[in-house]
Design a protein around this motif. Sequence first.
Motif, PDB file in Angstrom:
ATOM      1  N   ILE A 230       0.834  -1.199   0.000  1.00  0.00           N
ATOM      2  CA  ILE A 230       0.000   0.000   0.000  1.00  0.00           C
ATOM      3  C   ILE A 230       0.871   1.253   0.000  1.00  0.00           C
ATOM      4  O   ILE A 230       0.606   2.227  -0.732  1.00  0.00           O
ATOM      5  N   ASP A 231       1.945   1.233   0.834  1.00  0.00           N
ATOM      6  CA  ASP A 231       2.865   2.379   0.871  1.00  0.00           C
ATOM      7  C   ASP A 231       3.533   2.589  -0.486  1.00  0.00           C
ATOM      8  O   ASP A 231       3.674   3.735  -0.960  1.00  0.00           O
ATOM      9  N   THR A 232       3.949   1.473  -1.099  1.00  0.00           N
ATOM     10  CA  THR A 232       4.589   1.566  -2.418  1.00  0.00           C
ATOM     11  C   THR A 232       3.618   2.127  -3.451  1.00  0.00           C
ATOM     12  O   THR A 232       3.970   2.999  -4.266  1.00  0.00           O
ATOM     13  N   LEU A 233       2.372   1.614  -3.399  1.00  0.00           N
ATOM     14  CA  LEU A 233       1.361   2.082  -4.339  1.00  0.00           C
ATOM     15  C   LEU A 233       1.042   3.559  -4.113  1.00  0.00           C
ATOM     16  O   LEU A 233       0.887   4.329  -5.080  1.00  0.00           O
ATOM     17  N   THR A 234       0.964   3.968  -2.837  1.00  0.00           N
ATOM     18  CA  THR A 234       0.693   5.376  -2.509  1.00  0.00           C
ATOM     19  C   THR A 234       1.799   6.270  -3.039  1.00  0.00           C
ATOM     20  O   THR A 234       1.551   7.353  -3.591  1.00  0.00           O
ATOM     21  N   THR A 235       3.054   5.823  -2.861  1.00  0.00           N
ATOM     22  CA  THR A 235       4.195   6.594  -3.359  1.00  0.00           C
ATOM     23  C   THR A 235       4.122   6.757  -4.871  1.00  0.00           C
ATOM     24  O   THR A 235       4.352   7.848  -5.421  1.00  0.00           O
ATOM     25  N   LYS A 236       3.790   5.658  -5.574  1.00  0.00           N
ATOM     26  CA  LYS A 236       3.701   5.716  -7.029  1.00  0.00           C
ATOM     27  C   LYS A 236       2.553   6.622  -7.477  1.00  0.00           C
ATOM     28  O   LYS A 236       2.672   7.369  -8.462  1.00  0.00           O
ATOM     29  N   VAL A 237       1.439   6.559  -6.733  1.00  0.00           N
ATOM     30  CA  VAL A 237       0.308   7.432  -7.065  1.00  0.00           C
ATOM     31  C   VAL A 237       0.683   8.891  -6.869  1.00  0.00           C
ATOM     32  O   VAL A 237       0.353   9.761  -7.697  1.00  0.00           O
ATOM     33  N   ASN A 238       1.386   9.187  -5.770  1.00  0.00           N
ATOM     34  CA  ASN A 238       1.833  10.566  -5.519  1.00  0.00           C
ATOM     35  C   ASN A 238       2.779  11.039  -6.617  1.00  0.00           C
ATOM     36  O   ASN A 238       2.708  12.192  -7.074  1.00  0.00           O
ATOM     37  N   GLN A 239       3.696  10.133  -7.013  1.00  0.00           N
ATOM     38  CA  GLN A 239       4.619  10.497  -8.093  1.00  0.00           C
ATOM     39  C   GLN A 239       3.873  10.751  -9.398  1.00  0.00           C
ATOM     40  O   GLN A 239       4.179  11.692 -10.141  1.00  0.00           O
ATOM     41  N   LEU A 240       2.873   9.921  -9.673  1.00  0.00           N
ATOM     42  CA  LEU A 240       2.082  10.087 -10.885  1.00  0.00           C
ATOM     43  C   LEU A 240       1.284  11.396 -10.840  1.00  0.00           C
ATOM     44  O   LEU A 240       1.189  12.125 -11.840  1.00  0.00           O
ATOM     45  N   GLN A 241       0.734  11.688  -9.649  1.00  0.00           N
ATOM     46  CA  GLN A 241      -0.017  12.927  -9.486  1.00  0.00           C
ATOM     47  C   GLN A 241       0.878  14.148  -9.689  1.00  0.00           C
ATOM     48  O   GLN A 241       0.484  15.135 -10.324  1.00  0.00           O
ATOM     49  N   ALA A 242       2.107  14.051  -9.178  1.00  0.00           N
ATOM     50  CA  ALA A 242       3.051  15.158  -9.343  1.00  0.00           C
ATOM     51  C   ALA A 242       3.405  15.352 -10.815  1.00  0.00           C
ATOM     52  O   ALA A 242       3.507  16.487 -11.306  1.00  0.00           O
ATOM     53  N   LYS A 243       3.593  14.234 -11.539  1.00  0.00           N
ATOM     54  CA  LYS A 243       3.900  14.323 -12.965  1.00  0.00           C
ATOM     55  C   LYS A 243       2.736  14.927 -13.740  1.00  0.00           C
ATOM     56  O   LYS A 243       2.923  15.732 -14.661  1.00  0.00           O
ATOM     57  N   ILE A 244       1.504  14.533 -13.371  1.00  0.00           N
ATOM     58  CA  ILE A 244       0.322  15.072 -14.050  1.00  0.00           C
ATOM     59  C   ILE A 244       0.209  16.573 -13.801  1.00  0.00           C
ATOM     60  O   ILE A 244      -0.051  17.364 -14.718  1.00  0.00           O
ATOM     61  N   THR A 245       0.447  16.985 -12.543  1.00  0.00           N
ATOM     62  CA  THR A 245       0.392  18.410 -12.212  1.00  0.00           C
ATOM     63  C   THR A 245       1.448  19.190 -12.978  1.00  0.00           C
ATOM     64  O   THR A 245       1.195  20.281 -13.521  1.00  0.00           O
ATOM     65  N   SER A 246       2.660  18.601 -13.021  1.00  0.00           N
ATOM     66  CA  SER A 246       3.743  19.260 -13.757  1.00  0.00           C
ATOM     67  C   SER A 246       3.417  19.364 -15.241  1.00  0.00           C
ATOM     68  O   SER A 246       3.686  20.371 -15.901  1.00  0.00           O
ATOM     69  N   LEU A 247       2.825  18.284 -15.771  1.00  0.00           N
ATOM     70  CA  LEU A 247       2.466  18.271 -17.177  1.00  0.00           C
ATOM     71  C   LEU A 247       1.392  19.318 -17.477  1.00  0.00           C
ATOM     72  O   LEU A 247       1.422  19.988 -18.515  1.00  0.00           O
ATOM     73  N   GLU A 248       0.427  19.461 -16.577  1.00  0.00           N
ATOM     74  CA  GLU A 248      -0.630  20.449 -16.771  1.00  0.00           C
ATOM     75  C   GLU A 248      -0.057  21.876 -16.779  1.00  0.00           C
ATOM     76  O   GLU A 248      -0.451  22.720 -17.587  1.00  0.00           O
ATOM     77  N   LYS A 249       0.908  22.131 -15.852  1.00  0.00           N
ATOM     78  CA  LYS A 249       1.530  23.452 -15.804  1.00  0.00           C
ATOM     79  C   LYS A 249       2.299  23.743 -17.097  1.00  0.00           C
ATOM     80  O   LYS A 249       2.256  24.837 -17.642  1.00  0.00           O
ATOM     81  N   THR A 250       3.009  22.743 -17.567  1.00  0.00           N
ATOM     82  CA  THR A 250       3.775  22.920 -18.806  1.00  0.00           C
ATOM     83  C   THR A 250       2.847  23.159 -19.986  1.00  0.00           C
ATOM     84  O   THR A 250       3.118  23.997 -20.863  1.00  0.00           O
ATOM     85  N   THR A 251       1.755  22.442 -19.994  1.00  0.00           N
ATOM     86  CA  THR A 251       0.780  22.615 -21.094  1.00  0.00           C
ATOM     87  C   THR A 251       0.174  24.007 -21.091  1.00  0.00           C
ATOM     88  O   THR A 251       0.005  24.645 -22.132  1.00  0.00           O
TER      89      THR A 251
END
Length: 258
Positions: A230-251
Amino acid sequence: MAKRAQRGLVIYHTGVTLLTLWSVINVSLMILRLGSHAVELTIANGLLVVFAIDYFVRLVVTKNRKIFLIQSAFDLLGIIPLHPVFAFFRLGRLVRLIRFHHLFWRLGIAGKWTKTYHRFIYKTGFIYLFSISVAIIVLSAFLFSLAEKQSLADSLWWAITTATTVGYGDETPHTAVGKIVASFLMFGGVGFIGLLTSTIMDFFTSRTTQLATDHEAQQQADLVELLTKIDTLTTKVNQLQAKITSLEKTTKKNTPSH
């Protein structure tokens, strides 16, 4: 030479296995009163002689007689001439042959239960207590038979009922020697029978406790593993969320305003 010796050993063990099964089947037929009792009794006595010779030959040629006597306790019980039913103890020989040739391992069915069997028979001291208990009962029955002029079968029945404290009273000592034998059996036999029963109960109690502890430990391990995932999955979800946020800002930065 080694292959020839190995082949001879296999032939010998095969013969012992067939004779053991034959003796057990023969005694079973006697108990069920099937076939000719005289013929079956003759066969039982003949097989008794064969197994007795085999036992004493192995005793003479073995290098360590102490280990032999301990490991072959059931073999000795199987050649006691008190009653044909003692032939059932010869099945213990088959168990050792199966272990010797690793048959369960070869068939792929060896596992925890074989280890449990070995732990119950040897590590708990069951085999020693059982052998001593049977020796006391058999010796008492033999002496009782001589003193009271009773048959060996009736004397064995008396010894078993006395040692187990059942005491039906259908067979009782009347002579002084018989009463001394009974006293010996009461103190010695009952004591070892009590130890034997206690050993069996302790083993199954500890086994149940161990299984419960193992089950609880396995549950704890599964819970820890689940939390880790669960911790590993949460970390990956947070990383994915950060990438999505970064991608939205760049867009947004690259999108021209109208």
